[in-house]
Scaffold this motif. Structure first.
Motif, PDB file in Angstrom:
ATOM      1  N   TYR A   1      29.684 -28.195  14.115  1.00  0.00           N
ATOM      2  CA  TYR A   1      30.511 -26.989  14.190  1.00  0.00           C
ATOM      3  C   TYR A   1      30.049 -25.944  13.172  1.00  0.00           C
TER       4      TYR A   1
ATOM      5  N   THR B   1      28.603 -22.316  14.219  1.00  0.00           N
ATOM      6  CA  THR B   1      29.216 -21.029  13.841  1.00  0.00           C
ATOM      7  C   THR B   1      28.199 -20.101  13.195  1.00  0.00           C
TER       8      THR B   1
ATOM      9  N   GLN C   1      35.076 -22.111  20.233  1.00  0.00           N
ATOM     10  CA  GLN C   1      36.070 -21.721  19.238  1.00  0.00           C
ATOM     11  C   GLN C   1      37.262 -22.687  19.217  1.00  0.00           C
TER      12      GLN C   1
ATOM     13  N   TYR D   1      31.725 -27.117  20.229  1.00  0.00           N
ATOM     14  CA  TYR D   1      33.065 -26.699  19.785  1.00  0.00           C
ATOM     15  C   TYR D   1      33.014 -25.353  19.068  1.00  0.00           C
TER      16      TYR D   1
ATOM     17  N   GLN E   1      39.680 -25.401  17.421  1.00  0.00           N
ATOM     18  CA  GLN E   1      40.180 -25.631  16.065  1.00  0.00           C
ATOM     19  C   GLN E   1      39.608 -26.962  15.595  1.00  0.00           C
TER      20      GLN E   1
END
Length: 191
Positions: free
Chosen positions: A55, A59, A127, A123, A129
């Protein structure tokens, strides 16, 4: 991402660890709850850690791949799932040993959680959590791994390949679902 989708993904990701746990249980002459819990902690911990790392990597590169993120998710999940199915159908026999030393468990935990790294990247693009998602994945893997030790101790290798095939099919279906949803072909599904 719905709770049902997250649960299905967590179970799919857990199948490699579950299969290895079955082998560990098979190798145990006497079932030890302590060993089952240690195995569960190793696998559950790494199944939570690896998507977190994925993740964070995802990002960082999200802005470069946003337009094709659904294709990346589909390809990664499909490849991981196909590889799980291929390994389940291969004739290669894994040597059963009940060792839970740090070196052995570290290598097994990394090997069974590499697919979770790719899911973590996915993921990031979707987006999701991440904290609740990886916690859920880790707990699911912990429980399935601990139970896998017991199953292996009682039933042996009977269910190992079936678990890997089920996990592979689940991941392929999840990747397909992500792709079809993004293309607007599954907007009517409740999950």
């Amino acid at each position: 991402m719905s709770l049902l989708t997250l649960f299905i993904t967590a179970v799919g990701l857990s199948m490699d660890a579950f299969a290895v746990s079955i082998c560990k249980g098979l190798a145990m002459k006497k079932l030890s709850v302590k060993k089952a819990l240690i195995i569960g902690l190793w696998f559950g911990g790494f199944q939570a850690l690896m998507p977190t790392i994925g993740y964070l990597l995802g990002t960082r590169f999200e802005k470069y791949v946003t337009s094709i993120d659904h294709w990346i998710a589909f390809v990664l999940l499909a490849l991981i799932g196909a590889n799980m199915i291929k390994e389940a159908l291969s004739d290669d026999e894994e040597e059963a040993n009940d060792s839970i030393d740090v070196k052995t468990m570290f290598l097994l935990a990394v090997a069974t959680s590499i697919d979770a790294l790719a899911v973590g990247v996915t993921y990031a693009f979707l987006q999701v959590q991440i904290i609740p998602a990886v916690t859920f994945i880790g707990i699911t893997t912990f429980l399935l791994s601990a139970v896998g030790v017991k199953i292996g101790n009682v039933f042996g290798l009977k269910y190992k390949s079936k678990a890997e095939i089920a996990g592979g099919v689940i991941l392929i279906l999840m990747g397909t679902k992500i792709l079809l949803e993004h293309l607007g072909l599954l907007n009517w599904l409740p999950f």
